[in-house]
Design an enzyme around this catalytic site. Structure first.
Site, PDB file in Angstrom:
ATOM      1  N   LYS A 157       0.889  -1.165   0.000  1.00  0.00           N
ATOM      2  CA  LYS A 157       0.000   0.000   0.000  1.00  0.00           C
ATOM      3  C   LYS A 157       0.931   1.221   0.000  1.00  0.00           C
ATOM      4  CE  LYS A 157      -4.145   1.723   2.375  1.00  0.00           C
ATOM      5  NZ  LYS A 157      -5.063   1.812   1.249  1.00  0.00           N
TER       6      LYS A 157
HETATM    7  N1  PPE Z   1      -7.891  -1.636  -2.773  1.00  0.00           N
HETATM    8  C1  PPE Z   1      -7.399  -0.378  -2.762  1.00  0.00           C
HETATM    9  C2  PPE Z   1      -6.824   0.174  -4.018  1.00  0.00           C
HETATM   10  C3  PPE Z   1      -7.458   0.372  -1.585  1.00  0.00           C
HETATM   11  O1  PPE Z   1      -6.960   1.616  -1.575  1.00  0.00           O
HETATM   12  C4  PPE Z   1      -8.033  -0.175  -0.428  1.00  0.00           C
HETATM   13  C5  PPE Z   1      -8.118   0.625   0.836  1.00  0.00           C
HETATM   14  C6  PPE Z   1      -8.540  -1.487  -0.490  1.00  0.00           C
HETATM   15  C7  PPE Z   1      -8.443  -2.193  -1.691  1.00  0.00           C
HETATM   16  C8  PPE Z   1      -9.149  -2.160   0.703  1.00  0.00           C
HETATM   17  O2  PPE Z   1      -8.190  -2.471   1.658  1.00  0.00           O
HETATM   18  P1  PPE Z   1      -8.583  -2.632   3.199  1.00  0.00           P
HETATM   19  O3  PPE Z   1      -8.832  -1.255   3.729  1.00  0.00           O
HETATM   20  O4  PPE Z   1      -7.413  -3.282   3.806  1.00  0.00           O
HETATM   21  O5  PPE Z   1      -9.792  -3.465   3.266  1.00  0.00           O
HETATM   22  N2  PPE Z   1      -8.329   2.010   0.671  1.00  0.00           N
HETATM   23  C9  PPE Z   1      -8.218   2.961   1.765  1.00  0.00           C
HETATM   24  C10 PPE Z   1      -8.667   4.346   1.359  1.00  0.00           C
HETATM   25  C11 PPE Z   1      -7.778   5.034   0.420  1.00  0.00           C
HETATM   26  C12 PPE Z   1      -8.001   6.510   0.458  1.00  0.00           C
HETATM   27  O6  PPE Z   1      -7.307   7.175   1.203  1.00  0.00           O
HETATM   28  O7  PPE Z   1      -8.903   6.991  -0.269  1.00  0.00           O
HETATM   29  C13 PPE Z   1      -9.127   2.599   2.929  1.00  0.00           C
HETATM   30  O8  PPE Z   1     -10.177   2.004   2.715  1.00  0.00           O
HETATM   31  O9  PPE Z   1      -8.785   2.983   4.056  1.00  0.00           O
END
Ligand code: PPE
Length: 311
Positions: A157
């Protein structure tokens, strides 16, 4: 963004207004950083952070993948997150740990730059619009491809990667949609600009597998577990755009977006949020607020609930 009192910077709590960096910071020029997005929820037993350790472990993995040495351990960062939660006194908040190459030298090679680590916290409401959780969003397949695994490791990330997401979401919103869906360079469905994606067809659930240039989402992992525990089959496999157009239900998930239904893709109606989406959404939203015993092991309570809730 709603300002809060303090931001944690390299081991110290500083006032929100004073949390500044130099314009020569490497991370600002080259997007050389890694970050996390974590939610802290109010529960009957005080504030609880959803899968805090897993998020901070992923931050460490992200750093490792870009060969950045984090000066704080997972345990140290956990204590720092709890400190920020406590000092800002919000029962619910979004936490944003960020590590980046700071001010030292310029030039792409980051030698000579310190690794700065900060943690912000603030209240972040619904990610994809006020009624997104209830009614779902309209999505558009992006003309921008997801960054491939040999461009930047998608498991990380990393801040710079989000230029790809930014282009996609800008394109979608200018065309009147709430979210973009990105495909891989070989044409498989990858994810949303900031969420993973799930498709329901004939009662079965499918989601792109982890080799499809996607972030290994912690919400994705939670949703797979929840769905399986509820008795559904979840397949992790390649999906193509036709799978989206023919889906009975589609939803996206992420820390910020939680479980958000998709009502149409490229103006092809999927319809009102379907029963499986609703079931998983309510299981997830109950779980994060401590209302489902079955998945309560994902909640990490702030050590001093009274300091956190301000009660
Ligand atoms: N794919 C992407 C591209 C992504 O950015 C996130 C989180 C996810 C999948 C889901 O990951 P998880 O949070 O571990 O379930 N995206 C973050 C927001 C990005 C932003 O700042 O806008 C988040 O959900 O916190």
């Amino acid at each position: 963004m709603r300002e809060t009192e303090k931001i944690w910077m390299n081991g110290e709590l500083v006032d929100w207004a004073d949390a500044k960096i130099h314009v020569g910071a490497h991370g600002l020029h080259y997007g050389s950083g890694v970050f996390e997005g974590i939610r802290c929820y109010e529960t009957e037993k005080g504030s609880a952070v959803f899968r805090l350790t897993d998020h901070l472990q992923r931050l460490h993995n992200s750093a490792r993948l870009i060969q950045m040495e984090l000066p704080f351990s997972v345990e140290g960062l956990k204590a720092a997150c709890n400190e920020v939660i406590g000092v800002n006194g919000l029962p619910e908040c979004y936490l944003r740990p960020l590590a980046f190459y700071g001010y030292g030298e310029l030039g792409v090679r980051p030698t000579g730059c310190p690794v700065d680590v900060v943690i912000m916290s603030w209240p972040w409401g619904t990610y994809l619009g006020d009624d997104a959780l209830e009614n779902g969003v309209r999505a558009k397949i992006s003309s921008w491809q997801r960054i491939g695994p040999n461009v930047i490791p998608h498991v990380a990330k990393a801040t710079g990667v989000y230029l790809n997401s930014m282009l996609a979401v800008l394109e979608a919103s200018k065309a009147g949609y709430e979210e973009a869906i990105l495909l891989t360079e070989t044409g498989y469905v990858a994810d949303g600009s900031g969420e993973n994606i799930f498709v329901v067809k004939n009662g079965r659930i499918a989601t792109p597998d982890l080799s499809s240039s996607i972030l290994p989402g912690i919400t994705r992992d939670s949703v797979i577990q929840i769905a399986q525990d509820l008795g559904y089959t979840v397949e992790e496999k390649n999906l193509v755009r036709a799978d989206l157009y023919l889906a009975d239900e589609i939803f996206m998930c992420g820390t910020a977006a939680e479980v958000t239904p998709v009502r149409s893709v490229d103006d092809r109606e999927v319809g009102d949020p379907g029963p499986i989406t609703r079931e998983i959404q309510s299981a997830y939203l109950d779980t994060v607020r401590g209302k489902r015993e079955q998945w309560s092991h994902w909640l990490e309570y702030a050590p001093n609930p009274s300091a956190v809730t301000g009660s």
